[in-house]
Design an enzyme around this catalytic site. Structure first.
Site, short mmCIF file in Angstrom:
data_model
loop_
_atom_site.label_atom_id
_atom_site.label_comp_id
_atom_site.label_asym_id
_atom_site.label_seq_id
_atom_site.Cartn_x
_atom_site.Cartn_y
_atom_site.Cartn_z
N SER A 1 33.53 36.33 32.57
CA SER A 1 33.64 37.31 33.65
C SER A 1 34.92 38.13 33.58
CB SER A 1 33.53 36.61 35.01
OG SER A 1 34.42 35.53 35.07
N ASP B 1 39.99 33.33 45.02
CA ASP B 1 39.92 33.64 43.59
C ASP B 1 41.29 34.10 43.08
OD1 ASP B 1 39.45 34.61 41.07
OD2 ASP B 1 37.67 35.76 41.60
N HIS C 1 40.16 36.08 38.65
CA HIS C 1 39.79 37.47 38.36
C HIS C 1 40.82 38.42 38.94
CE1 HIS C 1 35.92 35.18 38.30
NE2 HIS C 1 35.87 35.80 37.14
#
Ligand SMILES: *[C@@H]1O[C@H](CO)[C@@H](O)[C@H](O)[C@H]1NC(C)=O
Ligand SMILES: *[C@@H]1O[C@H](CO)[C@@H](O)[C@H](O)[C@H]1NC(C)=O
Ligand SMILES: *[C@@H]1O[C@H](CO)[C@@H](O)[C@H](O)[C@H]1NC(C)=O
Length: 362
Positions: A119, A339, A342
């Site tokens: 990702s 998160d 990311h």
């Protein structure tokens, strides 16, 4: 902890060293076909520098880019502070060229560019799509994303930005009732042929255990393993990938990049603030020496890439380590938890793409 780290490092160094002779067999020593060797030809190390405030940033607005996933769309999902969008990477010994999306499209007219990895590849692919789109907001684009594949096509230029999801780069296959991570097999590489540019990345999934570990066994040759040191497994997998590059890439047709290890900021002790994580951080780390040092996985990347001249390393690790302020945390749509892995868009992956652009035009 310190002892554990040192022991692991020693183990890894011994392992890498002893494996040297075997690995030399695939070295590509033809410097005239070298792309990576030109890296420092300009006399500037783009990856050594600092973050500076620049009111002309970000390079695009989240609300006008149609390609940003909710998990990276921090402003849309409630992040109130905005400063993290205004930092520009300034190398110590030169300036980065300003990104020009029109020039990018002209130069890569009719060409195919593919991001391959986890990702973080998705993060960088969406960033580049937005950066180009902001230069040609009225241009006709086609967007597709399903399962393993994604594509953004700038129709008037015939430029295709593709995404191929492959968290390990080597094969993951279901065989005899179990999922097997095949450290020496890369059959899926067939899908990467015919590209004019490839940007690879892999690391985070190698660390996954328990529920988030998608394989039951690792396999190398005829041997099966229930588990092994993950850095060693990563080294083996990445070596398989480097061998694939050396055998399958013609450097005069295809430029190959490796994205480098993208750091996480779950542990405040990494920047000497042990009680913190990335949540609530609104400022970069402004020192020059990041307390946690370079991650061991980056040492593995350097080792493997030192044996191929066909790959340009986008050495984003250190510059991204400074950016504890730039993760989505809780502002990531439906995603649960905080998160710190990311990156918000606009944000740090835009700089990775500026470095890609700089490598291509210099
Ligand atoms: C390049 O590699 C080949 C095979 O690995 C070796 O035989 C040759 O001597 C090397 N050439 C140079 C200049 O290092
Ligand atoms: C090195 O690569 C160039 C360009 O691909 C090729 O023309 C040349 O013959 C190669 N040299 C050797 C020694 O393999
Ligand atoms: C590599 O690509 C160039 C340009 O497309 C082509 O001229 C050359 O023949 C290719 N070399 C090999 C070994 O396929």
């Amino acid at each position: 902890m310190g002892f554990q780290f040192k022991a692991l490092f020693l183990y890894l160094s011994l392992f890498l060293f002893s494996d040297q002779t075997k690995a030399e067999q695939f070295i590509d020593n033809n410097s005239s076909s070298s792309f990576a060797a030109r890296k420092l030809a300009s006399g500037c190390n783009y990856f050594s520098g600092k973050w500076v405030y620049d009111s002309s940033y970000p390079l695009y607005d989240y609300s006008t880019c149609p390609f940003i996933d909710p998990e990276f769309n921090c402003q849309k999902y409630g992040r109130a502070d905005k400063m993290y969008q205004n930092y520009r990477w300034q190398p110590f010994s030169c300036d980065l060229p300003r990104f020009n999306g029109l020039e990018f499209l002209e130069r890569w007219r009719g060409k195919k560019i593919m991001f391959v990895g986890d990702s973080l590849s998705l993060n960088m692919w969406e960033s580049l799509s937005c950066m180009i789109h902001s230069w040609v907001p009225k241009a006709k684009t086609t967007f597709m994303k399903n399962g393993l594949l994604g594509s953004v096509t700038f129709e008037d230029y015939g430029v295709k930005l593709l995404l191929y999801r492959s968290p390990y780069l080597v094969d993951l296959a279901y065989e005899n009732g179990g999922w097997v991570l095949k450290l020496d097999s890369i059959r899926q590489g067939r899908a990467w042929r015919g590209m004019d540019m490839l940007i690879f990345n892999s690391w985070h999934w190698w660390t996954h255990t328990g529920r988030t570990q998608p394989w039951d066994y690792m396999q190398e040759g005829a041997k099966f393993y229930k588990d092994m040191n993950r850095l060693v497994a990563y080294y083996k997998g990445l070596t398989t990938w480097a061998r694939w590059v050396n055998r399958n890439i013609n450097s005069s047709k295809t430029k190959v990049f490796f994205q480098g290890i993208s750091p996480t900021h779950y542990e405040g002790k990494d920047w000497n603030e042990p009680s913190k994580s990335c949540y609530g951080e609104e400022q970069p780390f402004f020192g020059t020496k990041y307390p946690a040092g370079v991650p061991l996985a980056a040492a593995v990347v350097n080792k493997v890439l030192s044996r191929t001249r066909k790959v340009y390393l986008l050495d984003v690790t250190t510059l991204s380590q400074y950016r504890k302020d730039a993760h989505p945390t809780i502002y990531s749509g439906q995603h649960s938890g905080k998160d710190c892995s990311h990156w918000c868009l606009p944000g740090v992956p835009d700089t990775w793409n500026q470095l890609l652009y700089a490598a291509l035009i210099s």
